[in-house]
Design a protein around this motif. Structure first.
Motif, PDB file in Angstrom:
ATOM      1  N   UNK A  88      -5.214 -23.090  11.510  1.00 37.18           N
ATOM      2  CA  UNK A  88      -5.519 -21.665  11.290  1.00 37.18           C
ATOM      3  C   UNK A  88      -4.218 -20.930  10.976  1.00 37.18           C
ATOM      4  N   UNK A  89      -4.258 -20.093   9.983  1.00 34.89           N
ATOM      5  CA  UNK A  89      -3.063 -19.349   9.593  1.00 34.89           C
ATOM      6  C   UNK A  89      -2.694 -18.331  10.683  1.00 34.89           C
ATOM      7  N   UNK A  90      -1.538 -17.708  10.518  1.00 37.56           N
ATOM      8  CA  UNK A  90      -1.061 -16.752  11.522  1.00 37.56           C
ATOM      9  C   UNK A  90      -2.041 -15.591  11.700  1.00 37.56           C
ATOM     10  N   UNK A  91      -2.102 -15.054  12.923  1.00 35.57           N
ATOM     11  CA  UNK A  91      -2.965 -13.885  13.127  1.00 35.57           C
ATOM     12  C   UNK A  91      -2.435 -12.646  12.399  1.00 35.57           C
ATOM     13  N   UNK A 112     -13.186  -8.604   9.344  1.00 36.26           N
ATOM     14  CA  UNK A 112     -12.454  -8.895   8.104  1.00 36.26           C
ATOM     15  C   UNK A 112     -11.595 -10.145   8.290  1.00 36.26           C
ATOM     16  N   UNK A 113     -10.888 -10.193   9.412  1.00 31.59           N
ATOM     17  CA  UNK A 113     -10.022 -11.351   9.683  1.00 31.59           C
ATOM     18  C   UNK A 113     -10.852 -12.626   9.813  1.00 31.59           C
ATOM     19  N   UNK A 114     -11.939 -12.561  10.570  1.00 29.45           N
ATOM     20  CA  UNK A 114     -12.765 -13.749  10.812  1.00 29.45           C
ATOM     21  C   UNK A 114     -13.318 -14.300   9.500  1.00 29.45           C
ATOM     22  N   UNK A 115     -13.650 -13.388   8.591  1.00 27.77           N
ATOM     23  CA  UNK A 115     -14.177 -13.806   7.290  1.00 27.77           C
ATOM     24  C   UNK A 115     -13.162 -14.691   6.558  1.00 27.77           C
ATOM     25  N   UNK A 116     -11.878 -14.475   6.868  1.00 29.11           N
ATOM     26  CA  UNK A 116     -10.822 -15.265   6.227  1.00 29.11           C
ATOM     27  C   UNK A 116     -10.186 -16.233   7.229  1.00 29.11           C
ATOM     28  N   UNK A 117     -10.963 -16.531   8.276  1.00 25.83           N
ATOM     29  CA  UNK A 117     -10.537 -17.513   9.286  1.00 25.83           C
ATOM     30  C   UNK A 117      -9.199 -17.143   9.929  1.00 25.83           C
ATOM     31  N   UNK A 118      -9.044 -15.865  10.203  1.00 25.85           N
ATOM     32  CA  UNK A 118      -7.843 -15.397  10.880  1.00 25.85           C
ATOM     33  C   UNK A 118      -8.223 -14.742  12.203  1.00 25.85           C
TER      34      UNK A 118
END
Lengths: 196, 196
Positions: free
Chosen positions: B1-4, B26-32
């Protein structure tokens, strides 16, 4: 056709430039015209206590980055002129001196593009006159110096402030105020829905 | 998983509240994931010379209209608390006192909702403690008074300013700064494209 959208802007406003590349198409999509209304943002700053973003600690560095980043996203050229901020008096007066609204709008777009698309200093009357000449408009040097031209810009600025306009760009759609290039999505939605 | 994604906000920020209703999805949609970082906006205002929008001539009336209009468009409840602006110190300290990040985030959302969804005054420690108690979190009254809790908020604020954070909400995505609720579309696009 419904009432035109009022588009208030100062020629020294980078976000005003970005909006200038989009507002006519947005309005046309909703069968609206746009009234382009340059005004003297400095007069509003005297009331609000603001000054150019680029001159503010912390906010200035971010603003320079955001101007360019927003322009890249839109796919429009962007280059901040030197000096910046500048006084757009000659440009604004030229637009009020020209009586034909379509011609004044064409000149406004050309000036904005010179200032922020090419990074040219459009402060000097001679530069504005040269841009106008390229569009077949002669006599700007004399036109901007006429007392009635100067009075028109003063009155336009007074009226803008009286309507609550304090920033650039600023839009009024059927009486509803929207401030900032980043409110164009709201403007579009307002036009599409009639408000919410 | 990329950085938060770093999400900086002050509890007294209406646009921070609006962003708080959207950023996790929004973040979850991009796996963040999102790191919620309350800070003291007043410390940034001392550097930038700004103050709360609602206290500024012309801008204040517009801001009150825009807060409510933006909330209606998002379909989230909105009520400006009295007094406004307020000091979100107790709320921010409570979030840093709670060691579990997920629990602190749940409390932050509940406080924001109380303040701007319901228009409650969340300045008093007792109010924040009551909201926490409703979530099963005990001991806020004592926790926010601990020197180490106060130090955590000071350090978080210092670090925010050192990273160039000057407003609320403010997001940093892979080192790229975005200021304002109205930049969430850019944040989304940045996440989707990796930048432009």
């Amino acid at each position: 056709m419904a009432d035109p959208i009022d588009f208030y802007f100062d020629f020294s406003s980078p976000y005003g430039y970005l909006a200038s590349t989009r507002i006519d198409a947005i309005a046309a999509h909703h069968k609206r015209d746009v009234t382009w209304r340059p005004f003297v943002l400095g007069a509003a700053f005297k009331v609000t206590g603001q000054r150019a973003l680029t001159e503010q600690p912390m906010r200035g560095d971010y603003a320079r980055r955001d101007f360019a980043r927003s322009a890249r996203l839109l796919g429009v050229p962007f280059k901040l002129p030197e000096p910046f901020p500048f006084f757009g008096l000659a440009a604004s007066r030229a637009c009020y001196w020209i009586e034909d609204a379509a011609q004044a709008r064409t000149l406004a777009k050309a000036i904005y593009n010179a200032a922020f698309g090419e990074g040219r200093d459009v402060t000097p009357v001679a530069t504005v006159a040269g841009i106008a000449r390229g569009l077949g408009i002669e006599g700007v040097e004399q036109g901007v110096e006429k007392p009635e031209t100067k009075a028109k810009l003063r009155e336009a600025t007074d009226k803008a402030l009286a309507r609550g306009v304090f920033g650039s760009p600023f839009f009024i759609v059927d009486g509803e105020p929207f401030w900032g290039h980043d409110r164009l999505e709201h403007v579009e939605h307002w036009l599409a829905t009639g408000g919410w």
